[in-house]
Design a protein around this motif. Structure first.
Motif, PDB file in Angstrom:
ATOM      1  N   GLY A   8      -7.246  -0.696 -12.475  1.00  0.00           N
ATOM      2  CA  GLY A   8      -6.771  -2.058 -12.423  1.00  0.00           C
ATOM      3  C   GLY A   8      -6.415  -2.597 -11.057  1.00  0.00           C
ATOM      4  N   GLY A   9      -6.402  -1.757 -10.039  1.00  0.00           N
ATOM      5  CA  GLY A   9      -6.089  -2.235  -8.702  1.00  0.00           C
ATOM      6  C   GLY A   9      -7.196  -3.105  -8.145  1.00  0.00           C
ATOM      7  N   GLY A  10      -6.882  -3.802  -7.059  1.00  0.00           N
ATOM      8  CA  GLY A  10      -7.874  -4.652  -6.441  1.00  0.00           C
ATOM      9  C   GLY A  10      -7.265  -5.635  -5.472  1.00  0.00           C
ATOM     10  N   LEU A  11      -8.064  -6.626  -5.101  1.00  0.00           N
ATOM     11  CA  LEU A  11      -7.671  -7.669  -4.165  1.00  0.00           C
ATOM     12  C   LEU A  11      -7.410  -8.966  -4.918  1.00  0.00           C
ATOM     13  CD1 LEU A  11      -7.404  -8.824  -1.262  1.00  0.00           C
ATOM     14  CD2 LEU A  11      -9.880  -9.227  -1.343  1.00  0.00           C
ATOM     15  N   VAL A  12      -6.242  -9.557  -4.685  1.00  0.00           N
ATOM     16  CA  VAL A  12      -5.886 -10.827  -5.309  1.00  0.00           C
ATOM     17  C   VAL A  12      -5.232 -11.735  -4.283  1.00  0.00           C
ATOM     18  CG1 VAL A  12      -5.618  -9.870  -7.627  1.00  0.00           C
ATOM     19  CG2 VAL A  12      -3.647  -9.970  -6.082  1.00  0.00           C
ATOM     20  N   GLN A  13      -5.269 -13.032  -4.552  1.00  0.00           N
ATOM     21  CA  GLN A  13      -4.613 -14.006  -3.698  1.00  0.00           C
ATOM     22  C   GLN A  13      -3.126 -14.099  -4.021  1.00  0.00           C
ATOM     23  OE1 GLN A  13      -6.613 -17.761  -3.979  1.00  0.00           O
ATOM     24  NE2 GLN A  13      -8.578 -16.954  -3.294  1.00  0.00           N
ATOM     25  N   PRO A  14      -2.303 -14.508  -3.066  1.00  0.00           N
ATOM     26  CA  PRO A  14      -0.886 -14.729  -3.366  1.00  0.00           C
ATOM     27  C   PRO A  14      -0.721 -15.660  -4.563  1.00  0.00           C
ATOM     28  CG  PRO A  14      -1.248 -14.842  -1.015  1.00  0.00           C
ATOM     29  CD  PRO A  14      -2.619 -14.753  -1.648  1.00  0.00           C
ATOM     30  N   GLY A  15       0.215 -15.298  -5.446  1.00  0.00           N
ATOM     31  CA  GLY A  15       0.426 -16.046  -6.668  1.00  0.00           C
ATOM     32  C   GLY A  15      -0.409 -15.581  -7.835  1.00  0.00           C
ATOM     33  N   GLY A  16      -1.363 -14.707  -7.584  1.00  0.00           N
ATOM     34  CA  GLY A  16      -2.231 -14.208  -8.624  1.00  0.00           C
ATOM     35  C   GLY A  16      -1.606 -13.084  -9.424  1.00  0.00           C
ATOM     36  N   SER A  17      -2.406 -12.517 -10.335  1.00  0.00           N
ATOM     37  CA  SER A  17      -1.929 -11.482 -11.240  1.00  0.00           C
ATOM     38  C   SER A  17      -2.895 -10.310 -11.292  1.00  0.00           C
ATOM     39  CB  SER A  17      -1.760 -12.035 -12.660  1.00  0.00           C
ATOM     40  OG  SER A  17      -0.787 -13.068 -12.709  1.00  0.00           O
ATOM     41  N   LEU A  18      -2.352  -9.137 -11.561  1.00  0.00           N
ATOM     42  CA  LEU A  18      -3.120  -7.932 -11.823  1.00  0.00           C
ATOM     43  C   LEU A  18      -2.421  -7.144 -12.913  1.00  0.00           C
ATOM     44  CD1 LEU A  18      -4.141  -6.433  -8.341  1.00  0.00           C
ATOM     45  CD2 LEU A  18      -5.690  -7.328 -10.082  1.00  0.00           C
ATOM     46  N   ARG A  19      -3.201  -6.372 -13.652  1.00  0.00           N
ATOM     47  CA  ARG A  19      -2.661  -5.488 -14.672  1.00  0.00           C
ATOM     48  C   ARG A  19      -3.144  -4.070 -14.397  1.00  0.00           C
ATOM     49  NH1 ARG A  19      -0.458  -5.663 -19.890  1.00  0.00           N
ATOM     50  NH2 ARG A  19      -1.166  -4.001 -21.329  1.00  0.00           N
ATOM     51  N   LEU A  20      -2.216  -3.176 -14.092  1.00  0.00           N
ATOM     52  CA  LEU A  20      -2.527  -1.781 -13.851  1.00  0.00           C
ATOM     53  C   LEU A  20      -2.386  -0.988 -15.146  1.00  0.00           C
ATOM     54  CD1 LEU A  20      -0.642  -1.115 -10.485  1.00  0.00           C
ATOM     55  CD2 LEU A  20      -2.942  -2.054 -10.845  1.00  0.00           C
ATOM     56  N   SER A  21      -3.263  -0.009 -15.326  1.00  0.00           N
ATOM     57  CA  SER A  21      -3.228   0.849 -16.497  1.00  0.00           C
ATOM     58  C   SER A  21      -3.208   2.304 -16.062  1.00  0.00           C
ATOM     59  CB  SER A  21      -4.446   0.611 -17.397  1.00  0.00           C
ATOM     60  OG  SER A  21      -4.504  -0.724 -17.846  1.00  0.00           O
ATOM     61  N   CYS A  22      -2.559   3.144 -16.856  1.00  0.00           N
ATOM     62  CA  CYS A  22      -2.501   4.572 -16.594  1.00  0.00           C
ATOM     63  C   CYS A  22      -2.497   5.303 -17.925  1.00  0.00           C
ATOM     64  CB  CYS A  22      -1.250   4.919 -15.785  1.00  0.00           C
ATOM     65  SG  CYS A  22      -0.958   6.693 -15.570  1.00  0.00           S
TER      66      CYS A  22
END
Length: 119
Positions: A8-22
């Motif tokens: 789920g990691g990656g590059l996003v712009q400020p204010g954006g969202s990401l969802r990490l999974s494990c």
């Protein structure tokens, strides 16, 4: 033997969202606690969020109100929903868990996944 696999990691712009999974796998009896840490070069590894299998959670002050940790015990998985991301959130994020195996409790770590917040 216990393995933690992250995604789920990656590059996003400020204010954006990401969802990490494990997801944890192996000879698992139970996982009393699962956590997310992060680390940037030259800094100490920081506890970001933690969750027990009963649903209790806690967060670092820097991410309260923006990040949410959750678990799916049936899947031996933990997630980190990251909203309103800031450049200072840029780090390698690590999944961590206390795993009950045969006659013992083992602390396990994932390989780490890079999160970069930049315009």
């Amino acid at each position: 033997q216990v393995q933690l696999v992250e995604s789920g990691g990656g590059l996003v712009q400020p204010g954006g969202s990401l969802r990490l999974s494990c997801a944890a796998s192996g000879s698992i009896f139970s996982i009393p606690a699962m956590r997310w840490y992060r680390q940037v070069p030259g800094k100490e590894r920081e506890l970001v969020a933690a969750a027990t299998r009963r649903g209790s959670t806690n967060y670092a002050d820097s991410v309260k109100g923006r990040f949410t940790i959750s678990r799916d015990n049936a899947k031996n998985s933990v997630y980190l929903q990251m909203n309103s991301l800031k450049p200072e959130d840029t780090a390698v994020y690590y999944c961590n868990a206390d795993v009950v195996v045969f006659r013992d409790v083992v602390e396990s770590w994932g390989q780490g996944t890079q999160v970069t917040v930049s315009s």
